[in-house]
Enzyme design. Structure first.
Site, short mmCIF file in Angstrom:
data_model
loop_
_atom_site.label_atom_id
_atom_site.label_comp_id
_atom_site.label_asym_id
_atom_site.label_seq_id
_atom_site.Cartn_x
_atom_site.Cartn_y
_atom_site.Cartn_z
N ALA A 42 0.99 -1.24 -0.04
CA ALA A 42 -0.03 -0.08 -0.08
C ALA A 42 0.91 1.25 -0.07
CB ALA A 42 -0.91 -0.14 1.21
N ASN A 43 1.78 1.42 0.73
CA ASN A 43 2.91 2.47 0.90
C ASN A 43 3.33 2.76 -0.62
OD1 ASN A 43 2.33 2.48 3.60
ND2 ASN A 43 4.34 1.53 4.21
N LEU A 221 20.67 2.91 2.25
CA LEU A 221 21.62 2.83 3.28
C LEU A 221 21.15 4.02 4.16
CD1 LEU A 221 24.93 2.88 1.38
CD2 LEU A 221 23.89 0.89 2.41
N LYS A 223 20.22 6.90 6.07
CA LYS A 223 20.89 8.56 5.93
C LYS A 223 22.06 8.64 5.06
CE LYS A 223 22.45 8.80 10.54
NZ LYS A 223 22.10 8.35 11.96
N GLY A 225 22.26 7.41 2.14
CA GLY A 225 21.78 7.63 0.98
C GLY A 225 21.58 6.02 0.12
N ASP A 246 10.52 9.67 11.87
CA ASP A 246 10.01 8.47 11.69
C ASP A 246 10.37 8.01 10.54
OD1 ASP A 246 8.51 6.19 11.73
OD2 ASP A 246 6.40 7.22 11.52
N GLY A 251 11.79 3.27 2.76
CA GLY A 251 12.28 2.47 1.71
C GLY A 251 10.93 2.16 0.65
N ASP A 252 9.70 2.29 1.38
CA ASP A 252 8.64 1.99 0.18
C ASP A 252 8.41 3.39 -0.41
OD1 ASP A 252 8.08 -0.44 1.74
OD2 ASP A 252 6.71 0.43 3.14
N ASN A 276 15.52 9.16 -4.04
CA ASN A 276 16.37 9.62 -2.76
C ASN A 276 15.74 10.89 -2.35
OD1 ASN A 276 18.58 9.19 -1.16
ND2 ASN A 276 19.66 10.95 -2.19
O1 RIB Z 1 7.73 -0.70 5.14
C1 RIB Z 1 6.87 -0.32 6.37
C2 RIB Z 1 5.63 -0.97 6.59
O2 RIB Z 1 6.26 -2.24 7.07
C3 RIB Z 1 4.74 -0.44 7.68
O3 RIB Z 1 3.69 0.23 6.98
C4 RIB Z 1 4.21 -1.72 8.09
O4 RIB Z 1 2.85 -1.97 7.63
C5 RIB Z 1 5.32 -2.90 7.84
O5 RIB Z 1 4.36 -3.63 6.74
#
Ligand code: RIB
Length: 304
Positions: A42-43, A221, A223, A225, A246, A251-252, A276
């Site tokens: 989803a992300n 990596l 911070k 990069g 946070d 990564g997503d 990036n």
């Molecule tokens: O990559 C972050 C995600 O990992 C979070 O949103 C959580 O749901 C886990 O799946």
């Protein structure tokens, strides 16, 4: 313009913030509890949609309140949910996350995500120029079937093998672009890696993966990069100096932004710089899916 298809997980993230992470067996007092839309699939789909790519998510929700809230949120972000099924008798995927000093620990309970099947990915008609994206919060045989269809259609495949789980050469052979962190690379290359290692260690490990020379391998990596190995040639794209609150979903964000840029026909070098910059915005906000930036926000960062 190509389209982005993401086969992946959809979770409700139940997030507790605290001054520090508890040790094993310890209880610490927290500050707040948040319910944020999340799940790696989803992300990534939200990131691609907010950055202007036609973005379709393939996945499953439980027939429960979290499922309804996630469906509403994802629709509002412009993600096409025609291939997201509500599934009876199973709960929506849920991640229990603790955040302290911008670092997280996550326990994911897959629920409906574990039922995403090869039948679910048999519907979309992919075409040359499309980008097929997946991660390891849905069953691997489903990803294999999805990438086989994508490859047959001439689409580009991106695998984000997160969380770190072993996988065989059958899946890796179907991957055009691999995006992974040092823990995931260490597991796949069967070597121990640390985020403080010299980049040459990551290059050495990446080139040991099956069919490495046919792939683009991006090692994120944090911070520091991202290290991209394109046709065997490594390039380090430096991280942007920002104050992270946070890192969940960063990564997503990188994967979704990369997919969106490649779908627009951008070169891999430009797409990596863009992704990036997008991830540097994501880490400055709380929550995973709600932190994905817009194209205007990324443009501002790139022009600064
Ligand atoms: O990559 C972050 C995600 O990992 C979070 O949103 C959580 O749901 C886990 O799946």
């Amino acid at each position: 313009m190509g389209r982005v298809f993401v086969a992946g997980s959809i979770n409700m993230d139940v997030v507790a913030t605290a001054d520090r992470h508890p040790k094993v067996g310890e209880t610490v007092a927290g500050q707040a509890v948040h319910y944020f839309p999340g799940g790696k699939g989803a992300n990534q789909a939200v990131a691609a949609a907010k950055l202007g790519a036609p973005s379709t998510l393939i996945g499953r929700l439980g027939a429960d309140a979290f499922g309804q809230q996630l469906r509403q949120f994802l629709t509002a972000q412009g993600v096409d949910l025609a291939l997201v099924k509500d599934t009876a008798d199973v709960h929506t995927g849920t991640a229990v996350i603790t955040i302290a000093n911008a670092d997280n620990t996550i326990v994911v309970v897959p629920g409906a995500n574990a039922l995403v099947s090869a039948d679910d990915i048999a519907v979309p008609t992919l075409a040359k120029g499309d980008i097929a994206v997946s991660q390891f919060e849905i069953p691997q045989p489903t990803i294999v079937a999805f990438f086989k269809r994508a490859r047959a259609a001439g689409a580009t495949t991106i695998l984000n093998p997160a969380p770190a789980i072993a996988c065989g050469p059958e899946l890796l052979d179907l991957v055009d672009i691999l995006v992974l962190n040092e823990t995931e690379l260490g597991l796949l290359a069967q070597t121990e890696l640390h985020d403080t290692d010299d980049p040459s260690r990551f290059v050495e490990a990446a080139l040991r993966l099956p069919t490495a020379s046919d792939k683009i391998i991006c090692v994120t990596l944090g911070k520091r990069g991202v290290l991209a190995i394109v046709r065997g040639e490594p390039t380090l794209i430096a991280g942007r100096a920002v104050k992270a609150v946070d890192t969940t979903g960063a990564g997503d964000c990188f994967v979704g932004a990369l997919a969106a840029q490649l779908a627009r026909g951008e070169t891999i070098g430009d797409a990596l710089e863009y992704a990036n910059a997008a991830a540097s915005i994501c880490v400055q906000r709380m929550g995973a899916a709600p932190s994905m930036p817009t194209a205007a926000e990324v443009a501002t960062v790139l022009s600064s």
